[in-house]
Design a protein around this motif. Structure first.
Motif, PDB file in Angstrom:
ATOM      1  N   HIS A  16       0.819  -1.215   0.000  1.00 38.07           N
ATOM      2  CA  HIS A  16       0.000   0.000   0.000  1.00 38.07           C
ATOM      3  C   HIS A  16       0.852   1.264   0.000  1.00 38.07           C
ATOM      4  O   HIS A  16       0.372   2.338   0.293  1.00 38.07           O
ATOM      5  N   VAL A  17       2.166   1.135  -0.246  1.00 39.61           N
ATOM      6  CA  VAL A  17       3.041   2.309  -0.138  1.00 39.61           C
ATOM      7  C   VAL A  17       3.284   2.949  -1.504  1.00 39.61           C
ATOM      8  O   VAL A  17       3.649   2.265  -2.457  1.00 39.61           O
ATOM      9  N   SER A  18       3.107   4.257  -1.577  1.00 41.81           N
ATOM     10  CA  SER A  18       3.467   4.996  -2.790  1.00 41.81           C
ATOM     11  C   SER A  18       4.539   6.010  -2.411  1.00 41.81           C
ATOM     12  O   SER A  18       4.592   6.460  -1.258  1.00 41.81           O
ATOM     13  N   GLU A  19       5.357   6.369  -3.402  1.00 41.76           N
ATOM     14  CA  GLU A  19       6.359   7.404  -3.129  1.00 41.76           C
ATOM     15  C   GLU A  19       5.726   8.780  -3.272  1.00 41.76           C
ATOM     16  O   GLU A  19       4.868   8.978  -4.145  1.00 41.76           O
ATOM     17  N   VAL A  20       6.151   9.711  -2.455  1.00 41.07           N
ATOM     18  CA  VAL A  20       5.669  11.091  -2.584  1.00 41.07           C
ATOM     19  C   VAL A  20       6.264  11.682  -3.873  1.00 41.07           C
ATOM     20  O   VAL A  20       7.462  11.519  -4.135  1.00 41.07           O
ATOM     21  N   ALA A  21       5.428  12.353  -4.654  1.00 33.51           N
ATOM     22  CA  ALA A  21       5.905  12.944  -5.920  1.00 33.51           C
ATOM     23  C   ALA A  21       6.923  14.048  -5.638  1.00 33.51           C
ATOM     24  O   ALA A  21       6.777  14.812  -4.675  1.00 33.51           O
ATOM     25  N   GLU A  22       7.955  14.116  -6.486  1.00 33.94           N
ATOM     26  CA  GLU A  22       9.009  15.137  -6.296  1.00 33.94           C
ATOM     27  C   GLU A  22       8.946  16.185  -7.393  1.00 33.94           C
ATOM     28  O   GLU A  22       8.647  15.863  -8.545  1.00 33.94           O
ATOM     29  N   PHE A  23       9.247  17.429  -7.035  1.00 27.98           N
ATOM     30  CA  PHE A  23       9.253  18.534  -7.999  1.00 27.98           C
ATOM     31  C   PHE A  23      10.526  19.337  -7.790  1.00 27.98           C
ATOM     32  O   PHE A  23      10.874  19.671  -6.658  1.00 27.98           O
ATOM     33  N   GLN A  24      11.190  19.641  -8.895  1.00 34.10           N
ATOM     34  CA  GLN A  24      12.476  20.350  -8.814  1.00 34.10           C
ATOM     35  C   GLN A  24      12.268  21.857  -9.005  1.00 34.10           C
ATOM     36  O   GLN A  24      11.582  22.261  -9.947  1.00 34.10           O
ATOM     37  N   ASP A 218       0.503  -3.911  15.836  1.00 28.32           N
ATOM     38  CA  ASP A 218      -0.166  -5.046  16.463  1.00 28.32           C
ATOM     39  C   ASP A 218      -1.505  -5.247  15.739  1.00 28.32           C
ATOM     40  O   ASP A 218      -2.496  -4.580  16.033  1.00 28.32           O
ATOM     41  N   LEU A 219      -1.487  -6.191  14.787  1.00 26.54           N
ATOM     42  CA  LEU A 219      -2.683  -6.341  13.936  1.00 26.54           C
ATOM     43  C   LEU A 219      -3.830  -7.045  14.649  1.00 26.54           C
ATOM     44  O   LEU A 219      -4.962  -7.037  14.171  1.00 26.54           O
ATOM     45  N   GLU A 220      -3.538  -7.624  15.812  1.00 28.61           N
ATOM     46  CA  GLU A 220      -4.656  -8.177  16.586  1.00 28.61           C
ATOM     47  C   GLU A 220      -5.511  -7.035  17.127  1.00 28.61           C
ATOM     48  O   GLU A 220      -6.722  -7.077  17.129  1.00 28.61           O
ATOM     49  N   HIS A 221      -4.830  -5.989  17.589  1.00 28.90           N
ATOM     50  CA  HIS A 221      -5.555  -4.821  18.110  1.00 28.90           C
ATOM     51  C   HIS A 221      -6.033  -3.903  16.997  1.00 28.90           C
ATOM     52  O   HIS A 221      -7.043  -3.229  17.119  1.00 28.90           O
ATOM     53  N   PHE A 222      -5.235  -3.849  15.912  1.00 33.42           N
ATOM     54  CA  PHE A 222      -5.523  -2.873  14.852  1.00 33.42           C
ATOM     55  C   PHE A 222      -5.620  -3.580  13.498  1.00 33.42           C
ATOM     56  O   PHE A 222      -4.809  -3.323  12.598  1.00 33.42           O
ATOM     57  N   PRO A 223      -6.595  -4.496  13.341  1.00 29.90           N
ATOM     58  CA  PRO A 223      -6.619  -5.320  12.118  1.00 29.90           C
ATOM     59  C   PRO A 223      -6.766  -4.520  10.832  1.00 29.90           C
ATOM     60  O   PRO A 223      -6.269  -4.947   9.794  1.00 29.90           O
ATOM     61  N   ARG A 224      -7.413  -3.368  10.882  1.00 30.69           N
ATOM     62  CA  ARG A 224      -7.614  -2.609   9.628  1.00 30.69           C
ATOM     63  C   ARG A 224      -6.386  -1.788   9.236  1.00 30.69           C
ATOM     64  O   ARG A 224      -6.325  -1.247   8.147  1.00 30.69           O
ATOM     65  N   PHE A 225      -5.411  -1.669  10.152  1.00 28.35           N
ATOM     66  CA  PHE A 225      -4.294  -0.756   9.894  1.00 28.35           C
ATOM     67  C   PHE A 225      -3.538  -1.104   8.611  1.00 28.35           C
ATOM     68  O   PHE A 225      -3.091  -0.226   7.876  1.00 28.35           O
ATOM     69  N   SER A 226      -3.417  -2.428   8.333  1.00 22.61           N
ATOM     70  CA  SER A 226      -2.626  -2.809   7.147  1.00 22.61           C
ATOM     71  C   SER A 226      -3.334  -2.424   5.851  1.00 22.61           C
ATOM     72  O   SER A 226      -2.735  -2.476   4.779  1.00 22.61           O
ATOM     73  N   ASN A 227      -4.632  -2.048   5.925  1.00 18.13           N
ATOM     74  CA  ASN A 227      -5.333  -1.594   4.707  1.00 18.13           C
ATOM     75  C   ASN A 227      -4.983  -0.159   4.346  1.00 18.13           C
ATOM     76  O   ASN A 227      -5.273   0.300   3.236  1.00 18.13           O
ATOM     77  N   ALA A 228      -4.434   0.577   5.330  1.00 22.72           N
ATOM     78  CA  ALA A 228      -4.259   2.025   5.112  1.00 22.72           C
ATOM     79  C   ALA A 228      -3.258   2.272   3.981  1.00 22.72           C
ATOM     80  O   ALA A 228      -2.126   1.781   4.029  1.00 22.72           O
ATOM     81  N   GLU A 229      -3.706   3.051   3.000  1.00 28.21           N
ATOM     82  CA  GLU A 229      -2.802   3.447   1.923  1.00 28.21           C
ATOM     83  C   GLU A 229      -1.767   4.400   2.527  1.00 28.21           C
ATOM     84  O   GLU A 229      -2.118   5.237   3.363  1.00 28.21           O
ATOM     85  N   ARG A 230      -0.507   4.239   2.166  1.00 23.63           N
ATOM     86  CA  ARG A 230       0.477   5.183   2.715  1.00 23.63           C
ATOM     87  C   ARG A 230       1.437   5.698   1.648  1.00 23.63           C
ATOM     88  O   ARG A 230       1.714   5.037   0.657  1.00 23.63           O
ATOM     89  N   PHE A 231       1.899   6.908   1.896  1.00 19.32           N
ATOM     90  CA  PHE A 231       2.892   7.545   1.044  1.00 19.32           C
ATOM     91  C   PHE A 231       4.124   7.744   1.909  1.00 19.32           C
ATOM     92  O   PHE A 231       4.001   7.965   3.111  1.00 19.32           O
ATOM     93  N   GLU A 232       5.280   7.697   1.275  1.00 17.71           N
ATOM     94  CA  GLU A 232       6.483   7.799   2.090  1.00 17.71           C
ATOM     95  C   GLU A 232       7.548   8.621   1.377  1.00 17.71           C
ATOM     96  O   GLU A 232       7.619   8.603   0.143  1.00 17.71           O
ATOM     97  N   CYS A 233       8.359   9.343   2.140  1.00 16.60           N
ATOM     98  CA  CYS A 233       9.518  10.005   1.529  1.00 16.60           C
ATOM     99  C   CYS A 233      10.598  10.196   2.578  1.00 16.60           C
ATOM    100  O   CYS A 233      10.332  10.128   3.780  1.00 16.60           O
TER     101      CYS A 233
END
Ligand SMILES: O=C(O)CCC(=O)C(=O)O
Length: 328
Positions: A16-24, A218-233
């Motif tokens: 679910h990880v996308s890279e943050v778009a970069e602009f020069q 802790d996916l037992e406590h937070f089972p939906r967390f792995s569905n969250a789309e995320r961006f990273e940089c």
């Protein structure tokens, strides 16, 4: 077995990880016309931020420019600051001492709780209840070093916040109600962002996610967390990250870090709480609506569980229908 599980978890999260778009070297016009309207985070590189990039690399320079001005800081024994268990204290240090303790952690002669404690300064105004952080007036001796990007109309500026962190310090996932330009000046930083649509997967308490460990949750406590789309940089010195309002962000300082961010009002003034000094209070209309939800839930409180759950679902369905105008 445990390592297999961790690897699987990492795979699920990475999918679910996308890279943050970069602009020069983008101009104000490009930002306004092509970046801001996307309502997506953007990493802006190559902007002219002034001599701070070179000068502030020296902790001695930064410390001596500001001197012993007292600053309120977070102090934590763990680099992962956790607002649920409140594993940090609020303390005050002279600014120059803070810079030395953050930039050279092994050398500190004094500490509050333990020799390996970490520090975080999120600058506030003189009276944090009333005054809004303003880098220009709160740190006048640093102003001529730094050119903050002016990508929004001047009168929409809400605050400008100096941030100093120890190596490794991780700030919990939260959203702000203002648009944000985060200017990284010293050190590298990892930023993980979640779109506003991930709200249900983040297990919120107010404006913060209760999932403290975002990499091995802790996916037992937070089972939906792995569905969250995320961006990273990863931000390097000189990078500016545009964080749109309501985008969740989790920030880890990979080394000793100095940054300044500015919050901007993207909406009409009536949508901002006039008592908000941090830029994270929900719009007054939303605060009232949330109180009404609490009242509505109070009205259901005496019903037997099965009825309460059923009618709670009906309230949710009704709110969703109203949002899409299916109910008159
Ligand atoms: O860079 C940091 O230390 C935190 C940034 C942040 O949370 C913000 O700008 O809202």
């Amino acid at each position: 077995m445990y390592s297999d599980l961790c690897a699987l978890l990492e795979m699920i999260i990475m999918s679910h990880v996308s890279e943050v778009a970069e602009f020069q070297s983008c101009s104000c016009d490009t930002f306004q016309a092509a970046i801001y309207p996307l309502n997506q985070p953007a990493l802006l590189k190559g902007l002219d931020l002034g001599p701070a990039l070179k000068l502030w690399r020296s902790p001695d320079y930064l410390a001596s420019r500001v001197g012993p001005k007292p600053v309120k800081i977070h102090v934590s024994q763990s680099p992962k600051m956790d607002f649920v268990s409140k594993n940090f204290l609020y303390r005050t240090l002279p600014f120059d001492e803070l810079v030395h303790r953050c930039s050279d952690p092994g050398q500190k002669k004094e500490y509050f709780v333990s020799p390996d404690e970490v520090y975080y300064l999120r600058a506030v105004g003189d009276n944090p209840r009333k005054d809004i952080a303003n880098f220009t007036t709160d740190y006048p001796s640093l102003v001529s070093d730094l050119i903050l990007p002016q990508f929004f109309p001047e009168d929409k500026l809400f605050s400008s916040v100096l941030r100093v962190a120890s190596p490794g310090l991780q700030l919990w996932t939260h959203y702000d109600v203002m648009d944000n330009l985060l200017v990284q000046i010293v050190g590298r930083k990892r930023v993980v962002l979640f779109p506003p649509s991930a709200l249900e997967d983040l297990y919120l308490k107010g404006d913060k996610s209760t999932v403290v460990d975002i990499d091995t949750p802790d996916l037992e406590h937070f089972p939906r967390f792995s569905n969250a789309e995320r961006f990273e940089c990863e931000m390097s010195p000189g990078d500016v990250l545009f964080i749109p309002a309501l985008w969740f962000h989790n920030v880890t300082s990979l080394g000793y870090s100095v940054a300044v961010n500015s919050f901007w009002r993207g909406l009409d003034d009536k949508f901002y709480d006039s008592k908000d000094t941090y830029g994270n209070k929900d719009p007054p209309q939303v605060q009232r609506a949330l109180q009404m939800v609490d009242k509505a839930m109070g009205l259901l409180a005496d019903l037997p569980d099965s009825f309460r759950e059923f009618y709670c679902q009906r309230l949710i369905t009704r709110a969703k229908d109203k949002m899409t105008n299916n109910v008159d």
